[in-house]
Scaffold this motif. Structure first.
Motif, mmCIF file in Angstrom:
data_model
loop_
_atom_site.group_PDB
_atom_site.id
_atom_site.type_symbol
_atom_site.label_atom_id
_atom_site.label_comp_id
_atom_site.label_asym_id
_atom_site.label_seq_id
_atom_site.Cartn_x
_atom_site.Cartn_y
_atom_site.Cartn_z
ATOM 1 N N ASP A 22 -39.301 13.459 -61.505
ATOM 2 C CA ASP A 22 -40.608 13.176 -62.339
ATOM 3 C C ASP A 22 -42.039 14.188 -60.960
ATOM 4 O O ASP A 22 -42.932 13.377 -61.021
ATOM 5 N N CYS A 23 -40.868 14.288 -60.822
ATOM 6 C CA CYS A 23 -41.970 15.302 -58.945
ATOM 7 C C CYS A 23 -42.277 15.868 -59.550
ATOM 8 O O CYS A 23 -42.017 17.060 -60.257
ATOM 9 N N GLU A 24 -43.588 16.240 -59.362
ATOM 10 C CA GLU A 24 -44.402 17.155 -59.729
ATOM 11 C C GLU A 24 -44.794 17.991 -57.749
ATOM 12 O O GLU A 24 -45.656 19.317 -57.888
ATOM 13 N N TYR A 25 -44.859 17.258 -56.987
ATOM 14 C CA TYR A 25 -44.822 17.881 -55.176
ATOM 15 C C TYR A 25 -44.166 17.522 -54.711
ATOM 16 O O TYR A 25 -43.196 16.812 -54.838
ATOM 17 N N LEU A 26 -42.818 19.005 -53.976
ATOM 18 C CA LEU A 26 -42.265 19.041 -53.052
ATOM 19 C C LEU A 26 -42.153 19.226 -51.928
ATOM 20 O O LEU A 26 -43.144 20.647 -51.912
ATOM 21 N N MET A 27 -42.179 17.960 -51.039
ATOM 22 C CA MET A 27 -42.050 19.020 -49.356
ATOM 23 C C MET A 27 -40.450 18.828 -48.838
ATOM 24 O O MET A 27 -40.123 18.453 -48.517
ATOM 25 N N LEU A 28 -40.031 20.470 -48.325
ATOM 26 C CA LEU A 28 -39.032 20.401 -47.825
ATOM 27 C C LEU A 28 -39.287 20.555 -46.743
ATOM 28 O O LEU A 28 -39.512 21.888 -45.316
ATOM 29 N N GLY A 29 -38.140 19.409 -45.606
ATOM 30 C CA GLY A 29 -38.641 19.705 -44.677
ATOM 31 C C GLY A 29 -37.890 20.159 -43.840
ATOM 32 O O GLY A 29 -37.173 20.111 -44.356
ATOM 33 N N ASN A 30 -38.064 20.288 -42.589
ATOM 34 C CA ASN A 30 -36.531 21.235 -41.823
ATOM 35 C C ASN A 30 -35.528 21.004 -41.613
ATOM 36 O O ASN A 30 -35.340 19.475 -40.822
ATOM 37 N N LEU A 31 -34.670 22.073 -42.437
ATOM 38 C CA LEU A 31 -33.135 21.546 -42.750
ATOM 39 C C LEU A 31 -32.249 22.210 -42.728
ATOM 40 O O LEU A 31 -33.724 23.954 -43.099
ATOM 41 N N THR A 32 -31.129 22.547 -43.039
ATOM 42 C CA THR A 32 -30.867 23.526 -42.936
ATOM 43 C C THR A 32 -31.330 24.470 -44.928
ATOM 44 O O THR A 32 -31.295 23.430 -45.761
#
Lengths: 306, 306
Positions: free
Chosen positions: B116-126
């Motif tokens: 149900d994700c509406e907001y996605l934060m992709l933190g520092n990773l490969t």
């Protein structure tokens, strides 16, 4: 009532990644008085030039209603000359030549007609000369702003500290604030510097804007993000001139007026860097200045409901 | 409806001029999810830890209503570990140790309850792992924010460029914006980066604040001048978490809301650096956050009559 601006009136030769100039008119008092002239029509300059400066360049001041009675002309001598080359990042530069010439023996003369001074801008010069100007004014101005640099901190710190004691506003950059105070945190640096005499401190951070400290408050002013900085020479002096010119115009010294003065000063600085030397700040219209200030408003305003 | 935050969940050992810590809880997703939890109560974390992480540390998330179903625990393995030492200026640091451990084989799992994700934060990773998360979400989130760093530009630029194409907002610092675009001017850098996929670019400038570019506009946010920065670790992640948490709260993606989100993110970052690790952002009150945001308002507001 008048605004006196003291500083260098000089020739510069400038090289940037965008091109280079032969000798062009420069100097702290030149930039500052032109910038101030957009806000106040009783700007008076104190400085010294050689007989090489040329009447047409003196006329530039007159055309901007800047009084040049305090501008000494030394016959048979040459004007101060600086040559520099900016690196690609435009934040660092090499000095290629510094010829003091008339500056070596500069003894500032304050004409009688300048004794109505209410606002005094002490542009970057030896601290002793800056101090002499304050002492030669019979009545202490309502607002004294002093601009200086690391060079004087390196070689004349005690003279500088004596001079700083006498002023209301000090303008320096972040590295200089750290050097003067011995504190890395700019908040701590400001706390310390505000015990040295000035009631207000402006820390100039170039492309990162400026901070104003005083009255127990802090104001953070943005810099206008620019696609191209053509020539950074004189930006700090245009900022200082715009600042004190605006203060002279509004006539009341307080934190709120200083905030606005910083925005107007920043606007003048942002124009200054768009062309070589003083070219861009020679012929601005009131509309251009207003529109630029509105860019600063849009840039930094936000509304959060309490 | 939920906000997913993916990133490292780790142990850090930190040394600053003010002291040093043994292994303490850290990681981009840790800071970001805690920061976001002050604005939104459906924060879900995706990450990987070893069995050394400890239930009491997982409970910290739960206490902040952060869903940990997507937090994999690898039995018999160790959590990611980073050790670093900050220099006196707090702006530069040496990495003393980086032990990838569980991160080496990290394959992010998106539980069904996270779809149900509406907001996605992709933190520092490969960049590959970041991209995998986007692909494993059946419905594209309304807002995808990606944080990255120079390290991935150095060694995986093409993967990074592929991933950047898929996101709405990119957050990097000024040096990284210059590296990614090959442009020194941040205005030109932003123009170029905004052709690479993201509709918005946030340039983090640490003690100089942040710039938001997008919709043909620029917003300059101040940083709070601090007398003491105790430990800068996690400031950028707290900023990002506060940013997306606020966006999830208001629910409408536009430039004005992003301006405010940057102020709230900056407020969380300013708290973060006041103590070691996550200590300060564990127990903030709504009143403290509101008061801090008001400091940003006072710091940067001015009124100029048009």
């Amino acid at each position: 009532m008048s605004l006196i601006i003291i500083g260098t009136v000089a020739f510069d030769a400038i090289e940037t990644p965008f091109g280079k100039t032969d000798k062009i008119v420069g100097g702290a008092a030149t930039y500052a008085s032109l910038a101030a002239s957009y806000f106040y029509n009783k700007v008076k300059i104190v400085g010294v030039i050689g007989d090489d400066f040329g009447q047409e360049n003196i006329d530039t001041f007159t055309e901007h209603h800047i009084d040049t009675e305090g501008l000494q002309i030394k016959e048979g001598e040459k004007s101060f000359f600086w040559a520099g080359k900016y690196h690609n990042d435009m934040n660092s530069r090499d000095t290629l030549a510094t010829e003091l010439n008339v500056l070596e023996t500069f003894d500032p003369i304050i004409p009688d007609s300048y004794q109505d001074c209410e606002y005094l801008m002490l542009g970057n010069l030896t601290p002793i000369v800056q101090q002499t100007v304050i002492k030669r004014l019979k009545k202490r101005p309502k607002l004294i702003v002093l601009d200086t640099m690391n060079f004087w901190m390196d070689i004349m710190m005690s003279d500088l500290l004596e001079t700083i004691k006498l002023v209301d506003v000090l303008t320096i950059n972040d590295a200089e604030a750290r050097q003067l105070s011995g504190e890395y945190s700019l908040v701590k640096a400001a706390q310390k510097i505000l015990t040295m005499g000035p009631k207000y401190l402006i820390i100039k951070k170039g492309e990162h804007g400026a901070l104003l400290f005083g009255d127990g408050k802090i104001f953070s002013a943005p810099a206008l993000p620019l696609a191209e900085v053509f020539d950074p020479t004189g930006a700090g002096d245009s900022f200082a001139g715009g600042f004190i010119g605006y203060m002279a115009k509004v006539g009341t010294v307080n934190f709120n007026n200083m905030k606005n003065a910083i925005i107007f000063g920043s606007a003048l600085a942002s124009f200054c860097v768009e062309k070589f030397g003083i070219e861009k700040i020679l012929n601005l219209t009131e509309e251009e200045v207003k529109a630029r200030v509105q860019e600063f408003v849009s840039l930094s305003s936000f509304t959060i409901e309490a």
